[in-house]
Each structure stands twice: as structure tokens, then as C-alpha cells.
Scaffold this motif. Sequence first.
Motif, mmCIF file in Angstrom:
data_model
loop_
_atom_site.group_PDB
_atom_site.id
_atom_site.type_symbol
_atom_site.label_atom_id
_atom_site.label_comp_id
_atom_site.label_asym_id
_atom_site.label_seq_id
_atom_site.Cartn_x
_atom_site.Cartn_y
_atom_site.Cartn_z
ATOM 1 N N ARG A 147 0.829 -1.216 0.000
ATOM 2 C CA ARG A 147 0.000 0.000 0.000
ATOM 3 C C ARG A 147 0.861 1.263 0.000
ATOM 4 N NH1 ARG A 147 -5.224 1.832 0.956
ATOM 5 N NH2 ARG A 147 -6.076 -0.261 1.090
ATOM 6 N N GLU A 151 0.370 4.721 -2.171
ATOM 7 C CA GLU A 151 0.301 6.073 -1.593
ATOM 8 C C GLU A 151 1.366 6.976 -2.198
ATOM 9 O OE1 GLU A 151 -1.461 4.503 2.669
ATOM 10 O OE2 GLU A 151 0.633 5.149 2.550
ATOM 11 N N VAL A 157 -6.073 2.423 -4.266
ATOM 12 C CA VAL A 157 -6.126 0.955 -4.319
ATOM 13 C C VAL A 157 -7.533 0.567 -4.782
ATOM 14 C CG1 VAL A 157 -6.022 -1.164 -2.954
ATOM 15 C CG2 VAL A 157 -4.427 0.714 -2.476
ATOM 16 N N ASP A 160 -10.331 -0.825 -2.517
ATOM 17 C CA ASP A 160 -10.861 -0.011 -1.409
ATOM 18 C C ASP A 160 -12.308 0.390 -1.670
ATOM 19 O OD1 ASP A 160 -8.503 -0.160 -0.111
ATOM 20 O OD2 ASP A 160 -7.848 1.902 -0.499
ATOM 21 N N ASP A 284 3.581 -0.535 4.458
ATOM 22 C CA ASP A 284 2.208 -1.013 4.644
ATOM 23 C C ASP A 284 1.910 -2.117 3.637
ATOM 24 O OD1 ASP A 284 1.488 0.481 6.777
ATOM 25 O OD2 ASP A 284 0.683 2.146 5.589
ATOM 26 N N GLU A 286 -0.586 -5.461 2.777
ATOM 27 C CA GLU A 286 -1.886 -6.012 3.161
ATOM 28 C C GLU A 286 -2.379 -7.017 2.135
ATOM 29 O OE1 GLU A 286 -4.007 -2.196 3.255
ATOM 30 O OE2 GLU A 286 -5.289 -2.975 1.655
#
Lengths: 429, 330
Positions: A147, A151, A157, A160, A284, A286
Motif C-alpha cells: 500500500r 500512496e 487501491v 478499497d 504497509d 496487506e
Amino acid sequence: MKRLNLLLVFVLLLSLASVSVQAQNVIELRMTWYTDGNEDQVMRDLLDRFEAANPDIKVVMDVVPYSAILETLPVQLAAGEGPDMARVTDLGGLAKYYLDMSPYLSDTAYWEENMGPFLKWMRTPDNDTAISGFMTQLTVTGPYINRTLFEQAGIEVPSDTRADVTWEEWAEVTRAVAEATGTQFAMAMDRTGHRFAGPAISMGAKYFNDEGKPMVVGDEGFRAMAQMLLDWHADGTMPLEVWAGSSGSYVAANEEFINVKTVLYMSGSWQIGQFAKNIGDAFDWEAVPNPCGPAACTGMPGGAALVAIGTTKHPEAVARVMEFLASEEILGEFYARTLFIPGHLGLAEKGVDFVTDVEQAKQALSVFASQVGKLDPIAYALQAYPFNRVIFNATRDRLTQAIVGELTLDEAITRIQEDIDAALAEAGR
Amino acid sequence: MPKNMFNTLFSTVYSAIMETVGLLAEPIQRWLGTQRMGYFFVLPNMLIFGVFILFPMLLNFYYAMTGGTQLFPQDRPFVGLSNFERLFTCGDFLNPNTCVEDRFWRAVFNTIVFVVFQVGGMVLLALITALILNRKIVGRGFFRSVFFYPVLLSPVVVALIWKWILQRDGLLNALIVSLGGERTLFLLNSNWATFWAIVVSIWAQMGFYMLILLAGLQAIPKELYEAADIDGANSWQSFQYVTMPLLMPTMLVVLVLSLIRAVQVFDQIFVLTGGGPGTSTFYMVQYIYVTGFSNQIQQFGLASAASVVLGLTLLVFTLIQLRLGRTNAY
């Protein structure tokens, strides 16, 4: 003085003899184990606890590389020289070597109730009630994203806002992120037919014909995904190192993800533990829901099981160890400490309080756990097929040949089918 | 310990051992007769050869004619020559894509290319190096050691070192990029991967063969060179008419050994390239390994048939070389 010396020698000999008799009474069991993260340490800890409560049984763990589980263990089992217990992933393929522990278990209903669906994966067609082991982890394949790179690139993303993001959309958006951030690759996928299967089923692959025979020729969904995989390698979306850089073995792309060489990494839930340890919160990371195709949005189920081996000389002792390890409390602790998705329905329902401070790991566990119920029935059928590794390996090796241009895609698919047919014919002799 | 005491002790122990052997050997000698006693002495070696080499070899022949996935020979169905038939069924032997076992033929062609270039290149380089290091040059001992050191390394270590050098972000690419060049995928391009597989293999083994050739060169009497010099031979003529003929028996040993080793190539290349990209560096031993061991359905019969083919090929090569060696004996 002389008498005292004689007495001392006598006492010493007596105590030595007693130790020796005690040692003779202890049953030594061997457990072949492989490890992806910390599960060898957790298992050893649990076994130490078992041994303290059961001084008549000692369990020796032989921790081996995963390749030894795939290549060496089957030969050992065929030769009747296997361990008493082993952690395996080829659940159906090795089922003929397992011990049916039912006669030795105190509560078979507990096993059926909590592990019923998974016990089927470990059974042979001629014994549909056997209880041979329990899942040390249930796995689900699916992608991870970095992530932080999204950013940095200022790109949203896609998952989301929408659950039904397609593979094509992920490829496009990760390419944009890679370009904006100077990351080497947009996507990477472990070199295995198992990882490929989820996306292929999403694209409509059936894998089996109407008679239940493995069939990839004429399978449009399979072909569509294979074509995408080829295109992604041709245009540099994926690193050649993982798929093209080998000829006949499993290659993981986890290092590429850990070292921020790829934006998206298609792998599975078993990576959470090592990502928590090796990445932590350095960036980050995920898990995202499995991308979609026209037919589904699925990954592949799978997992590893600890099974009892039929050639053991101590079936009762093995069953006692397995009962201890499979008990709700102990198994719950094992899943919690290893960050594995539980292969135990009771624990899955209650929820496992995973032992980690890494928020990313908790998020990933939650995403993968939520995927279990969304997997396509074909994915479950393929996982339950005893010779699925024949399909996976043929897919992996022949598509690699197509990626490097040794075969056209149609030739590769024909060869996959021929490899499957030849192997099944050999198994049927 | 005084020397005499040591000698006495040694001769006592020696006599005791010999007497024990004699106790066993004398009745056997009476039974066999002196003429046949030699068989008794080679028996231990023959037993080891029989149990660990001959028996597995015969068993391999039997496995090659069986099918199924069972491990024990008595459980395996006899299929005659069908495994060989499968290996040799080809539309066009020069095009692996037309063969039933296409990967076997890819492995065969890859092995041929590897053997030709690796053995050829290595013997040539080993000869040149040996000739140079046979001269009285500065640092001769140092260079002899330097060329020999890679031989002492494990094949896996050699492969890992070279992998770090050759990979996308490896040392060689770092150097090329720093000099303004473009990054090259040395291990991901078929031709480059084949080239480097050969180079790495030569680098790792050349020192061993260089040492054998060096020993061969040093065994050539200096007088012959002096005689050639008196006869007015130049350096090339000395090499052609003195060195090469007398080095030929050593060359033959080097050729046989390096050829056998090249055909058996596996571990080093398996770690370096994994047999890839695709099947570019997929050699015969890897085919045997993959077919017999790394697939879910382990086809021991087919793998054994391939190993029989490999063994016979090696035997033919060795016999040809020995024959040539005899023909060219000086």
C-alpha cells in the motif's frame, strides 16, 4: 572404607540400571516437519508440554526443507521407512500411507464435528471414515499489495472501493504504480500451478470434464488465464526470474515482495507469519480479496496437515500425541502463535486471538479468513483431487516453456494434457 | 618412545595380525590351491563392487522394463521395452517438439551442446594453462594454486557465487551499468544461460585437469626437447612432434574423465539456473531426477530407462576413446 566404596559403586550401578530401564520404557516417536515461519518452534514447545505430562512418550522432530516433504518423504513412505507422524501438503496423494487412528481415539465425534470437511482430503476411496490427522493450517491463495507504493504513487487501491476488481484491472493499476515509484515489477506470482489455478478458475477454467477426468485442452478459462500470464511476462509486468528462471521446481516470489521489487504478490495466507516477522511495519503491506474474472473471484484452498503414518509401531502412542495436539485448547494456541488460519470449525467459529502486534498481519488474516467461504466449488474439487499436483506441475513447467518461447500456448496446453494423461496412466498400472 | 621399542611393538602387532589372517587363509589356500588364491584376495573388492555397483545397475535395467509407481521391484508390473519405446518415439529426432518425451530430447540436445563446448573448451584451456605454468615464469606456484582453488569448492558454492555475479542485480550487471552499458539478463536468456553454464563449469573444473596435464608435461624427458632443438625444430614443431605425442595418453585420461563428468552434469547447473530458462539448461541427469523423484507420480521405470540410455552412451564414448587411444599410441 573399602566397604563404603563397594556400596557406592553398587548404588551407582543400580541407578544406572534404573535409568536404562526407564529409557527402555519410553516410546520414541519421530515427526517429520517442515516450517515456513515459526511453527517448528511452536510445535516443539507444545510437544515439550505433552512430554512433561506423558513421560512415557518422547517425540523427536525432524525439521526438513519443504522439498524433502514433496520428494523424499513419498519414497520413504513407499519403502515403509517413514516416520510416525509427518506434516504434509499432498493430503490425498499420500493418503494410502496414513494410519486410521479411529480405533485409538477416545472421541472420534470431536474430530468429525470439528474437522469433518478436511478429513475427507486425507481419505482413500476405500475408507471414507478414516481419521488420519488434522490441519496444521488451512490456506487460501490470494494477493498481497504494497500500500505504501500506492500512496507514494498517489493512486487509489481499487479494492478499497469495489470488491469485484478484475485481474486485468489489477495489472493495469499496479503497472501504473510501478512506473510512478520506480518499482521493478508490477506483479509477481509464485511459480506453481496451484497459485495459477485460482485466477484460472476465476477466468472460467473447469479443470475437469463431465466424467470428472482432468482436462485442460479446450478449457477456455484455463487458456485465457495462461495467455494473460504469458503477456504479463512478455511486457515486463512480472519478473522472468520466478517463472522463466527455472525448469522444474517450485519458486516463491516472497523475496521480491519483501524487498519492494513488486507492487502486488500473488501467494497465500501462509506468508503472513514471515511477512509479520520480515517486513513488520517497514511498509504497509496487506492482503486484498481475490481478483475476479468472468466466472468467479476465487483463490485456491489448501493447507498442511499433521498425519499419522500407517507403518508406525506405536499407533496408540501416536494417537495420544495427535489427540493432545488436536485438542481445541492446544490447536487454538498453535494457530494463534503461528498466525495460521484454523482448519478447525469450532475454532474458526469462535475466532482465534492471533498473537501479533503487527496490524498488517491481523488485517491479512481477516481478509484470508473471509475468503474461505467465497472460494469456488471447482477450487475445492481441484484441491480434493488426489493427483492435483500432477496437474499443477504440468501447468507450471509447460507454461514456463511457453513463456520463454519453446512452445506456443496451444502446444503447451496440449503438452499439459499429455503429461497428465501419461502420469495418470502410470499411476493406474 | 625409543625407536627400537616402537619397531618391536609394530612387528609384534603386525605378526599377530598376519598370523590371524594366516589362520583363515591357509585352509582356504589348501582348498583353492595357490593358483586361484588371487580370487580370495580380490573377493572383498568384488563383493563391494557387486553389492554397490553391479547389483544396483542390474536392478536399474530391470526397473527400466517395469511400470507403475510402486517402489519395490516385485510389486512393479513388467512392461518390456515400452519405456524405451516412449523415449524413442519421435516424428523427427531433430525436433524435440515432435517427440512423445520432448523433454528427454531437449535434455539430450542440451547435454550434447554442453559436452562439446564444455569438454572442448576446458581441455583446450587446461592444456594452454598447463603449458604456460610448465615454463619457468614468475609466480608459477602461486598461479598453479589459483587455478586449482575452484576445484576445492563445492559445486553448490560455485553455483551460488556465480549466481550472485550473474543475476539481474548481480555484480556483472552492476559493473556493466556503471560503465554505461545496459543490464543483461544473463540467466534468463537461453543463449546466455547456456554460455554461462559452460563457463562456470569450466571455471570450476579446469584446475583439476590442468594439474593432470602438468604432471604429464613434466614426465616428458628434457633430452627430447634438446634433441629437437639440435635438429633445428622451432617451438611449434617441438610442441607438435614431441609434446603432443607424449602427452596423448594423459590427454586421453583427461578427455575420458571430463567427458564422463560433463555428461553427468547436474548439481551445479541445477543451483545456478534450475535448468532454465524454460529447458535451456535442462540436462539428462536432471530429466532423470525430475521424472523419477520430483513429480507426484514418480515414474521410476521411465527414469531408469533414461539412465540406461545415458549409461550406454557413456560406455560407447569411453570405448571409442580407448580405441582411438590404442590406435594413436606412440
